[in-house]
Enzyme design. Structure first.
Site, PDB file in Angstrom:
ATOM      1  N   HIS A 147      -4.255  -8.528   2.701  1.00 40.51           N
ATOM      2  CA  HIS A 147      -5.709  -8.507   2.823  1.00 40.51           C
ATOM      3  C   HIS A 147      -6.131  -9.423   3.973  1.00 40.51           C
ATOM      4  CE1 HIS A 147      -6.336  -7.303  -1.684  1.00 40.51           C
ATOM      5  NE2 HIS A 147      -6.097  -6.265  -0.902  1.00 40.51           N
ATOM      6  N   LYS A 188      -2.226  -2.359   7.792  1.00 39.75           N
ATOM      7  CA  LYS A 188      -3.458  -1.928   8.448  1.00 39.75           C
ATOM      8  C   LYS A 188      -3.636  -2.637   9.784  1.00 39.75           C
ATOM      9  CE  LYS A 188      -6.388  -0.448   4.605  1.00 39.75           C
ATOM     10  NZ  LYS A 188      -7.680  -0.667   3.914  1.00 39.75           N
ATOM     11  N   TYR A 231      -9.579  -9.861  -8.217  1.00 43.06           N
ATOM     12  CA  TYR A 231      -8.645 -10.256  -9.273  1.00 43.06           C
ATOM     13  C   TYR A 231      -9.029 -11.576  -9.938  1.00 43.06           C
ATOM     14  CZ  TYR A 231      -5.769  -6.717  -7.030  1.00 43.06           C
ATOM     15  OH  TYR A 231      -5.306  -5.538  -6.497  1.00 43.06           O
ATOM     16  N   ARG A 260       0.876  -1.179   0.000  1.00 44.64           N
ATOM     17  CA  ARG A 260       0.000   0.000   0.000  1.00 44.64           C
ATOM     18  C   ARG A 260       0.908   1.222   0.000  1.00 44.64           C
ATOM     19  NH1 ARG A 260      -2.141  -3.485   3.941  1.00 44.64           N
ATOM     20  NH2 ARG A 260      -4.226  -4.305   3.434  1.00 44.64           N
ATOM     21  N   ARG A 270      -0.073  -1.249  -7.491  1.00 43.36           N
ATOM     22  CA  ARG A 270      -0.356  -2.357  -6.555  1.00 43.36           C
ATOM     23  C   ARG A 270      -1.235  -3.392  -7.250  1.00 43.36           C
ATOM     24  NH1 ARG A 270      -1.173  -3.927  -1.027  1.00 43.36           N
ATOM     25  NH2 ARG A 270      -3.353  -4.274  -0.448  1.00 43.36           N
ATOM     26  N   HIS A 302      -1.823   3.047  -6.436  1.00 40.48           N
ATOM     27  CA  HIS A 302      -2.736   1.924  -6.241  1.00 40.48           C
ATOM     28  C   HIS A 302      -2.862   1.091  -7.514  1.00 40.48           C
ATOM     29  CE1 HIS A 302      -5.324   0.006  -3.368  1.00 40.48           C
ATOM     30  NE2 HIS A 302      -6.299  -0.087  -4.238  1.00 40.48           N
TER      31      HIS A 302
END
Length: 318
Positions: A288, A180, A297, A156, A265, A262
């Site tokens: 994730h 995160k 994806y 990220r 990414r 992004h």
């Protein structure tokens, strides 16, 4: 307890038990605060609201021009709040449990081709021409390093710009990334990215010697960040990197609006899948928490499977 107190209790739980980041907590506070304001205007409150009042709020959001995605996000926050209140015994029921959110299509991620990424990397390297002044080469080397590391790892942008200087000094094949929710994960680093790091740090040292700022606070040499800001203390901002990347895209002959951190990414993830990586591995590399996020994806996997059948099946197209 009033609405503000209930919201505070819920946010405290998110921070303590789930490690929610400050930006996440602020977004929940904003969304739930708007819900509380709507209920208050109707003479209601979070502690007593029923399903019809929640539906009324969702209808109000649509009337205010909120997109389906934004309405769904608000509903998700409300559901989680009431789930928490029910689990804590503050409510004897969950009025949001049976409410359906707006139907919305999930857009496919924008992806650059391998050729386009090569164009970007080539343009970044051109800026490091030895004939240019040191400061210009340093900025070009920083951008090249950012680009190489981003495409090599799929970080990220917030994780990328906040990398410590030690990330480039270790003779290791893995980066420890804090993502995160303050969660750590290991990400492989290829030789191309490590070479770009070494070239960038060498130019940082050269620039520091030229300006004689090695020992001063906030100098490039003394910074704890791999990508310190040139203008002030702290690391490079996400916005600055995004602007530099769009300018580089224009130099490379690409449309700037189609290029962002992004998007790179997404390119990292899509190119891995195209070359045979499995979805679980990509989920781990991207950081994730839920594989449902990585499933955007799956269109890449579908195309690869079609190609396999077409090219390898005995009855495929000749």
């Amino acid at each position: 307890m009033n609405d503000a107190r209930l919201i505070d209790l819920y946010l405290d739980m998110l921070a303590a038990e789930r490690g929610a980041a400050a930006n996440t907590l602020e977004a929940y506070r904003r969304d739930l605060g708007d819900f509380s304001h709507h209920l208050g205007a109707q003479g209601g409150a979070i502690a007593t609201a029923q399903a019809e009042e929640i539906r009324g709020y969702l209808g109000d959001l649509s009337g205010r021009g909120f997109s389906a995605a934004s309405v769904a996000r608000r509903l998700s926050a409300i559901r989680q709040l009431y789930r928490f209140l029910y689990a804590e015994g503050t409510r004897k029921d969950d009025p949001a449990a049976a409410i359906e959110g707006p139907k919305r299509g999930r857009p496919l991620p924008k992806v650059l081709s391998v050729g386009h990424v090569d164009q970007l990397l080539a343009a970044a390297r051109e800026g490091m021409d030895a004939a240019r002044p040191t400061n210009e080469r340093l900025r070009a080397a920083r951008l090249n390093c950012l680009l190489e590391v981003l495409y090599a790892t799929g970080l990220r942008v917030s994780e990328l710009v906040a990398l410590p200087a030690s990330a480039a000094r270790r003779d290791e094949r893995m980066l420890i990334v804090r993502g995160k929710g303050n969660k750590e994960r290991l990400v492989p680093l290829n030789e191309s990215a490590k070479t770009a790091m070494r070239a960038y740090l060498a130019l940082r040292e050269e620039a520091s010697q030229e300006t004689k700022k090695q020992t001063k606070k906030g100098s490039l040499k003394a910074s704890k960040w791999l990508f310190p800001s040139f203008g002030e203390s702290g690391h490079l901002t996400r916005q600055h990197f995004a602007r530099d990347l769009k300018a580089l895209a224009a130099e490379a002959g690409l449309k700037p609006r189609q290029v962002s951190p992004h998007v790179l990414r997404h390119a990292f993830a899509s190119h891995l899948l195209q070359n045979g990586a499995d979805l679980r591995s990509v989920q781990t590399l991207l950081g994730h928490a839920d594989i449902s996020t990585t499933q955007i994806y799956t269109h890449v996997l579908e195309e690869r499977l079609k190609s396999l059948v077409r090219d390898l099946h005995p009855l495929g197209e000749s």
